[in-house]
Motif scaffolding. Structure first.
Motif, PDB file in Angstrom:
ATOM      1  N   LYS A 364       0.857  -1.186   0.000  1.00 23.86           N
ATOM      2  CA  LYS A 364       0.000   0.000   0.000  1.00 23.86           C
ATOM      3  C   LYS A 364       0.893   1.236   0.000  1.00 23.86           C
ATOM      4  CE  LYS A 364      -3.858  -2.082   2.558  1.00 23.86           C
ATOM      5  NZ  LYS A 364      -3.274  -3.417   2.746  1.00 23.86           N
ATOM      6  N   MET A 365       0.517   2.236  -0.782  1.00 26.67           N
ATOM      7  CA  MET A 365       1.289   3.477  -0.872  1.00 26.67           C
ATOM      8  C   MET A 365       0.530   4.593  -0.176  1.00 26.67           C
ATOM      9  SD  MET A 365       2.873   3.420  -4.720  1.00 26.67           S
ATOM     10  CE  MET A 365       3.812   2.023  -5.332  1.00 26.67           C
ATOM     11  N   LEU A 366       1.178   5.200   0.809  1.00 23.03           N
ATOM     12  CA  LEU A 366       0.576   6.271   1.593  1.00 23.03           C
ATOM     13  C   LEU A 366       1.301   7.573   1.257  1.00 23.03           C
ATOM     14  CD1 LEU A 366      -0.114   3.564   3.040  1.00 23.03           C
ATOM     15  CD2 LEU A 366       0.062   4.768   5.206  1.00 23.03           C
ATOM     16  N   ASN A 649      15.265  -9.441  -0.882  1.00 21.08           N
ATOM     17  CA  ASN A 649      14.916  -8.027  -0.841  1.00 21.08           C
ATOM     18  C   ASN A 649      13.414  -7.890  -0.651  1.00 21.08           C
ATOM     19  OD1 ASN A 649      17.470  -6.820  -1.187  1.00 21.08           O
ATOM     20  ND2 ASN A 649      17.364  -7.061  -3.413  1.00 21.08           N
ATOM     21  N   LEU A 650      13.028  -7.101   0.338  1.00 23.66           N
ATOM     22  CA  LEU A 650      11.608  -6.820   0.544  1.00 23.66           C
ATOM     23  C   LEU A 650      11.175  -5.598  -0.253  1.00 23.66           C
ATOM     24  CD1 LEU A 650      11.398  -7.443   4.406  1.00 23.66           C
ATOM     25  CD2 LEU A 650      10.869  -9.030   2.555  1.00 23.66           C
ATOM     26  N   VAL A 651      12.077  -4.646  -0.399  1.00 23.79           N
ATOM     27  CA  VAL A 651      11.816  -3.441  -1.188  1.00 23.79           C
ATOM     28  C   VAL A 651      13.057  -3.145  -2.011  1.00 23.79           C
ATOM     29  CG1 VAL A 651      11.367  -0.958  -1.120  1.00 23.79           C
ATOM     30  CG2 VAL A 651      10.198  -2.471   0.491  1.00 23.79           C
ATOM     31  N   ALA A 652      12.846  -2.802  -3.258  1.00 14.20           N
ATOM     32  CA  ALA A 652      13.942  -2.373  -4.133  1.00 14.20           C
ATOM     33  C   ALA A 652      13.397  -1.281  -5.040  1.00 14.20           C
ATOM     34  CB  ALA A 652      14.485  -3.545  -4.940  1.00 14.20           C
ATOM     35  N   LEU A 653      13.715  -0.032  -4.726  1.00 14.25           N
ATOM     36  CA  LEU A 653      13.217   1.100  -5.496  1.00 14.25           C
ATOM     37  C   LEU A 653      13.876   1.132  -6.870  1.00 14.25           C
ATOM     38  CD1 LEU A 653      13.303   3.883  -2.740  1.00 14.25           C
ATOM     39  CD2 LEU A 653      11.357   2.457  -3.420  1.00 14.25           C
ATOM     40  N   ASN A 668       6.223  -4.833  12.707  1.00 12.20           N
ATOM     41  CA  ASN A 668       5.737  -5.732  13.751  1.00 12.20           C
ATOM     42  C   ASN A 668       5.734  -7.143  13.181  1.00 12.20           C
ATOM     43  OD1 ASN A 668       3.477  -5.861  12.103  1.00 12.20           O
ATOM     44  ND2 ASN A 668       2.149  -4.697  13.492  1.00 12.20           N
ATOM     45  N   ASP A 669       4.992  -8.052  13.775  1.00 15.42           N
ATOM     46  CA  ASP A 669       5.040  -9.455  13.331  1.00 15.42           C
ATOM     47  C   ASP A 669       4.506  -9.650  11.914  1.00 15.42           C
ATOM     48  OD1 ASP A 669       6.173 -10.254  15.668  1.00 15.42           O
ATOM     49  OD2 ASP A 669       4.284 -10.849  16.619  1.00 15.42           O
ATOM     50  N   THR A 670       3.564  -8.813  11.503  1.00 11.24           N
ATOM     51  CA  THR A 670       2.893  -9.065  10.225  1.00 11.24           C
ATOM     52  C   THR A 670       3.045  -7.952   9.205  1.00 11.24           C
ATOM     53  OG1 THR A 670       0.826  -8.119  11.064  1.00 11.24           O
ATOM     54  CG2 THR A 670       1.153 -10.491  11.367  1.00 11.24           C
ATOM     55  N   LYS A 671       3.530  -6.783   9.604  1.00 13.52           N
ATOM     56  CA  LYS A 671       3.584  -5.656   8.675  1.00 13.52           C
ATOM     57  C   LYS A 671       4.926  -4.953   8.737  1.00 13.52           C
ATOM     58  CE  LYS A 671      -1.360  -4.620   8.475  1.00 13.52           C
ATOM     59  NZ  LYS A 671      -1.767  -5.848   9.187  1.00 13.52           N
ATOM     60  N   LEU A 672       5.296  -4.346   7.617  1.00 12.07           N
ATOM     61  CA  LEU A 672       6.506  -3.547   7.501  1.00 12.07           C
ATOM     62  C   LEU A 672       6.125  -2.206   6.889  1.00 12.07           C
ATOM     63  CD1 LEU A 672       9.629  -3.172   7.441  1.00 12.07           C
ATOM     64  CD2 LEU A 672       9.577  -4.199   5.160  1.00 12.07           C
ATOM     65  N   VAL A 673       6.552  -1.136   7.550  1.00 12.47           N
ATOM     66  CA  VAL A 673       6.286   0.225   7.069  1.00 12.47           C
ATOM     67  C   VAL A 673       7.618   0.869   6.721  1.00 12.47           C
ATOM     68  CG1 VAL A 673       5.245   2.449   7.580  1.00 12.47           C
ATOM     69  CG2 VAL A 673       4.264   0.363   8.563  1.00 12.47           C
ATOM     70  N   CYS A 674       7.716   1.406   5.523  1.00  7.81           N
ATOM     71  CA  CYS A 674       8.956   2.034   5.044  1.00  7.81           C
ATOM     72  C   CYS A 674       8.663   3.480   4.644  1.00  7.81           C
ATOM     73  CB  CYS A 674       9.501   1.298   3.828  1.00  7.81           C
ATOM     74  SG  CYS A 674       9.691  -0.477   4.050  1.00  7.81           S
ATOM     75  N   ALA A 675       9.508   4.392   5.118  1.00  6.47           N
ATOM     76  CA  ALA A 675       9.442   5.800   4.710  1.00  6.47           C
ATOM     77  C   ALA A 675      10.425   5.999   3.573  1.00  6.47           C
ATOM     78  CB  ALA A 675       9.770   6.709   5.879  1.00  6.47           C
ATOM     79  N   VAL A 676       9.904   6.353   2.402  1.00  9.62           N
ATOM     80  CA  VAL A 676      10.682   6.389   1.163  1.00  9.62           C
ATOM     81  C   VAL A 676      10.708   7.822   0.622  1.00  9.62           C
ATOM     82  CG1 VAL A 676      10.761   5.562  -1.222  1.00  9.62           C
ATOM     83  CG2 VAL A 676      10.135   3.999   0.620  1.00  9.62           C
ATOM     84  N   LEU A 687       4.910   6.471   2.043  1.00  4.08           N
ATOM     85  CA  LEU A 687       5.050   5.332   2.951  1.00  4.08           C
ATOM     86  C   LEU A 687       4.615   4.082   2.211  1.00  4.08           C
ATOM     87  CD1 LEU A 687       3.515   6.785   6.257  1.00  4.08           C
ATOM     88  CD2 LEU A 687       5.929   6.520   5.727  1.00  4.08           C
ATOM     89  N   LEU A 688       5.385   3.018   2.335  1.00  7.46           N
ATOM     90  CA  LEU A 688       5.029   1.711   1.778  1.00  7.46           C
ATOM     91  C   LEU A 688       4.677   0.771   2.924  1.00  7.46           C
ATOM     92  CD1 LEU A 688       7.838   1.238  -0.916  1.00  7.46           C
ATOM     93  CD2 LEU A 688       5.525   2.156  -1.229  1.00  7.46           C
ATOM     94  N   VAL A 689       3.518   0.129   2.823  1.00  8.13           N
ATOM     95  CA  VAL A 689       3.070  -0.807   3.862  1.00  8.13           C
ATOM     96  C   VAL A 689       2.989  -2.195   3.236  1.00  8.13           C
ATOM     97  CG1 VAL A 689       1.297  -1.388   5.543  1.00  8.13           C
ATOM     98  CG2 VAL A 689       1.765   1.020   4.994  1.00  8.13           C
ATOM     99  N   LEU A 690       3.826  -3.107   3.724  1.00  8.77           N
ATOM    100  CA  LEU A 690       3.835  -4.496   3.246  1.00  8.77           C
ATOM    101  C   LEU A 690       3.186  -5.378   4.306  1.00  8.77           C
ATOM    102  CD1 LEU A 690       6.393  -2.995   1.915  1.00  8.77           C
ATOM    103  CD2 LEU A 690       7.156  -5.301   1.364  1.00  8.77           C
ATOM    104  N   ASP A 691       2.250  -6.216   3.872  1.00  5.31           N
ATOM    105  CA  ASP A 691       1.492  -7.066   4.792  1.00  5.31           C
ATOM    106  C   ASP A 691       1.901  -8.522   4.585  1.00  5.31           C
ATOM    107  OD1 ASP A 691      -0.277  -8.189   6.527  1.00  5.31           O
ATOM    108  OD2 ASP A 691      -2.095  -7.501   5.512  1.00  5.31           O
ATOM    109  N   PHE A 692       2.316  -9.176   5.685  1.00  4.38           N
ATOM    110  CA  PHE A 692       2.716 -10.590   5.642  1.00  4.38           C
ATOM    111  C   PHE A 692       1.799 -11.467   6.489  1.00  4.38           C
ATOM    112  CE2 PHE A 692       6.482  -8.038   4.858  1.00  4.38           C
ATOM    113  CZ  PHE A 692       6.996  -8.617   3.710  1.00  4.38           C
ATOM    114  N   ASP A 693       0.627 -10.938   6.818  1.00  3.12           N
ATOM    115  CA  ASP A 693      -0.313 -11.703   7.637  1.00  3.12           C
ATOM    116  C   ASP A 693      -0.912 -12.836   6.820  1.00  3.12           C
ATOM    117  OD1 ASP A 693      -1.775 -12.504   9.787  1.00  3.12           O
ATOM    118  OD2 ASP A 693      -2.912 -10.653  10.014  1.00  3.12           O
ATOM    119  N   VAL A 694      -1.500 -13.830   7.531  1.00  5.68           N
ATOM    120  CA  VAL A 694      -2.159 -14.953   6.866  1.00  5.68           C
ATOM    121  C   VAL A 694      -3.624 -14.623   6.696  1.00  5.68           C
ATOM    122  CG1 VAL A 694      -0.544 -16.659   7.740  1.00  5.68           C
ATOM    123  CG2 VAL A 694      -2.557 -16.103   9.084  1.00  5.68           C
TER     124      VAL A 694
END
Length: 704
Positions: A364-366, A649-653, A668-676, A687-694
């Protein structure tokens, strides 16, 4: 006899007897599979097709014998060779005949004497018949000869078939080839071998009368077995093992296979089900979680034990899972409810696999800070808070990616922030701190007191400690907005601060690290040793870890102020550190990341190699499984904290290497937030939000 049966005819009879014996099929090798194993038992009992009994078989022989006897009646004497030529046979050498005869001595010694007696009796009858007319004499002599030839051939045929059946069995001791190998006691007293009892010194018992051809059983063992077992029991363990090894070496494959069939069931007992529940659970506690899941598929009793809730609670504790998630990972039918701790572990494992190897979902792009730099980032629950040099903070939903509200009030850029629940604290270049309500976006308090930029802060409970470029630290009550304490002692800007509720630790540009008692506003220790600015700190209540521009990392004991270790290995400024359970992870401007044991001072791993960052490490996060690092090269990398191996790599611009930067990361356990963003406008600030939840509706299992 001489008148009615010429000597030539008698030689012919003897030759024919020898021919019949030698014309049998060669003896079959007892070591090869016997064709009689596949012969039906009825065929063994039928005599219709036996050699010597078939009329079709005897017909040609009968016609030639008529001609022979007619010639013999005319007193023409035929020698043995002529007789064989008349039959269309070749004369065989006596030595060859004897050799072939020896092959059948087992089954013919006793019978040949009887046949010879029959021949003598027939000779006598032929003498009586000599007084009869010539035709009658010929017929009688011919019939007697045919009778002897047919019966002898039939007996030889069945003796051979019997021997073939015996040779079909592999046990040589039960079916010996020689009569000397068989020890049997004759049933008739008159038939006993003289001197047999005297040679052994004992009187034959009833058991001795049994033939050794009988298969030995438990009730009828070989007589030598008792002495052998008694001797075996007297030996030591080493001697028994040696004896067993020698015994196995002398066994045939069928006997070794029998041993396996007897021994293997002894090691296939279900000891888990036989043990008391407490002991069985203690045994299962030594298994890895994936092995517990396999054990649960064995049977119902094992599944009942392997699903024990306390057992899985311990596995969760070992994996760092401290609480049960509020939502279940998968619905289950009634009667098959999974242990809550087991469900928590399985969900956690599925999430780990999503981090490691599963395809990464589109992030998700914020967007909202335009082209400004995101200077601070907080992530708690489902809320993301970003601060920027545009003087604002924004609150985002981590689920939907929408901007919930914008916190406006600062008159300078926001350079530090902290968050707890719905409370947000921010520090700015306008020399103030503000307390915000994340639910409403209202500013609750404005904390005034610092005379320069508020560069760092740390929140614990209801108190926050702030460090400023004015070289002071202040302790605030966020509920009332009051300044509780002012800590003075540094000679330059305070760059980092840590607070555990009891002690305050600060690092500054004066190369010093100080330990404070905030209640008494007293400096307990001044930790001297760095030779350049201190940029980063970690404090766990026992140890203080400081990172400096002098490329070193120092470990201090907080109670004594002594320097325990100096960690050398980086080549530049240590820009970020995290400390958990005496494990320190440090990121450096030299593009490397190192994992340390602060108790021993040993470097456990260096996260580098061909996949390492190509520029300065800007931020990092880690837990007991992964290390996540961001860099000026525009990438976010995932590493295995135990092995130091690069995962992916989780993110590669796309702009990485040409200006694209990942400034901050929070996970946290299920999400990664990156300020780009970027420093030259090549990458849009977001902001990029990556979700790894089940998925909540999908079942999860531990992969093999």
């Amino acid at each position: 006899m001489a008148e009615s049966c010429p000597s030539g005819n008698r030689n012919n009879l003897n030759a024919l007897s020898s021919i019949n014996r030698d014309s049998e099929l060669p003896k079959q090798d007892c070591t090869s599979p016997s064709p009689t194993e596949t012969v039906c038992l009825d065929s063994l009992c039928s005599t219709e097709n036996a050699p010597g009994t078939s009329q079709n078989h005897l017909a040609p022989l009968s016609e030639r014998l008529d001609a022979i006897f007619r010639n013999s009646h005319s007193e023409e004497k035929l020698d043995k060779t002529n007789f064989l030529n008349e039959l269309g046979l070749e004369e065989c050498d006596e030595e060859d005949s004897c050799d072939r005869e020896e092959n059948w001595e087992d089954c013919t010694e006793g019978d040949l004497s009887e046949d010879n007696q029959d021949l003598d009796e027939d000779d006598d009858s032929s003498e009586v018949a000599s007084n009869s007319p010539p035709d009658v004499h010929q017929i009688t002599q011919k019939n007697s000869f045919l009778k002897r030839c047919g019966s002898y051939s039939t007996d030889r045929y069945w003796r051979k078939r019997k021997l073939d059946v015996q040779n079909g069995f592999p046990c040589k001791k039960l079916l010996p080839e020689k009569k000397s190998d068989v020890i049997s006691m004759p049933t008739e007293p008159s038939a006993r071998v003289p001197g047999a009892a005297e040679s052994t010194g004992t009187t034959p018992s009833a058991s001795d009368k049994k033939s050794r051809l009988v298969i030995p059983t438990k009730d009828n063992p070989p007589p030598e077995m008792s002495d052998w077992l008694t001797q075996f029991q007297k030996w030591s363990n080493a001697e028994r093992i040696l004896a067993i090894n020698e015994l196995i070496a002398r066994c045939e494959p069928t006997q070794v296979r029998h041993m396996m069939q007897v021994i293997e069931p002894q090691f296939q007992r279900d000891f888990i089900s036989l043990l008391p529940r407490e002991l069985a659970l203690n045994v299962l506690s030594f298994l890895e979680p994936k092995d517990l899941l396999r054990a649960a598929q064995t049977c119902r009793s094992w599944r009942f034990l392997a699903d024990d809730n306390l057992l899985w609670k311990e596995k969760c504790r070992q994996a760092g899972i401290e609480e049960i998630p509020k939502r279940r990972c998968s619905p289950r039918s009634p009667g098959t409810q999974m242990s809550p701790w087991k469900a928590a572990y399985m969900r956690q494992h599925a999430i780990e696999m999503n981090w490691r190897s599963k395809p990464i979902r589109p992030p998700k792009m914020l967007k909202g800070h335009d082209d400004h730099v995101i200077t601070c980032l907080q992530f708690c629950g489902n809320r993301i808070v970003s601060g920027s040099d545009d003087n604002t903070l924004k609150v985002w939903s981590a689920i939907t990616g929408k901007c919930l509200r914008t916190l406006v009030g600062h008159t300078g850029g926001v350079w530090s922030s902290q968050m707890s629940g719905a409370t947000i604290i921010s520090g700015s270049t306008d020399r103030t701190l503000k307390v915000w309500d994340a639910e409403t976006g209202d500013c609750i308090h404005t904390l005034n007191g610092h005379t320069s930029t508020v560069r760092c802060m740390h929140l614990h409970g209801k108190k926050v400690v702030s460090g400023s470029r004015d070289a002071t630290l202040r302790v605030w009550d966020i509920e009332t907005g009051a300044c509780l304490h002012v800590l003075v002692g540094h000679l330059a800007a305070v760059r980092c601060v840590q607070y555990d509720g009891r002690l305050v630790v600060s690092g500054a540009y004066d190369y010093m690290v100080k330990v404070w008692n905030p209640e008494r506003e007293e400096c307990l220790h001044t930790l001297q040793g760095h030779t350049n600015r201190v940029y980063s700190l970690q404090f766990d209540g026992v140890y203080v870890v400081s990172g400096s521009l002098d490329t070193s990392i120092r470990v201090w004991e907080v109670e004594t102020g002594a320097c325990k270790h100096t960690l050398m290995g980086h080549q530049s400024l240590t820009s970020g550190m995290e400390l958990r359970n005496n494990i320190l992870v440090s990121g450096n401007a030299d593009s490397t990341v190192k994992v340390w044991d602060i108790v021993t001072g040993q470097c456990l791993q260096t996260l580098s190699g061909p996949y390492k960052h190509q520029s300065a490490v800007t931020c990092l996060q880690f837990n007991n499984r992964f290390v996540i690092t961001s860099s000026d090269d525009g990438t976010v990398k995932l590493w295995d904290v135990r092995t130091g191996e690069f995962i992916r790599n989780l993110v590669a611009l796309e702009s990485g290497g040409s200006g694209g930067v990942v400034w901050r990361i929070r996970a946290n356990d299920t999400k990664l937030v990156c300020a780009v963003g970027s420093r030259n406008g090549t990458e849009e600030t977001k902001l990029l939000v990556l979700d790894f939840d089940v998925d909540s509706n999908s079942s999860t299992i531990i992969s093999r």
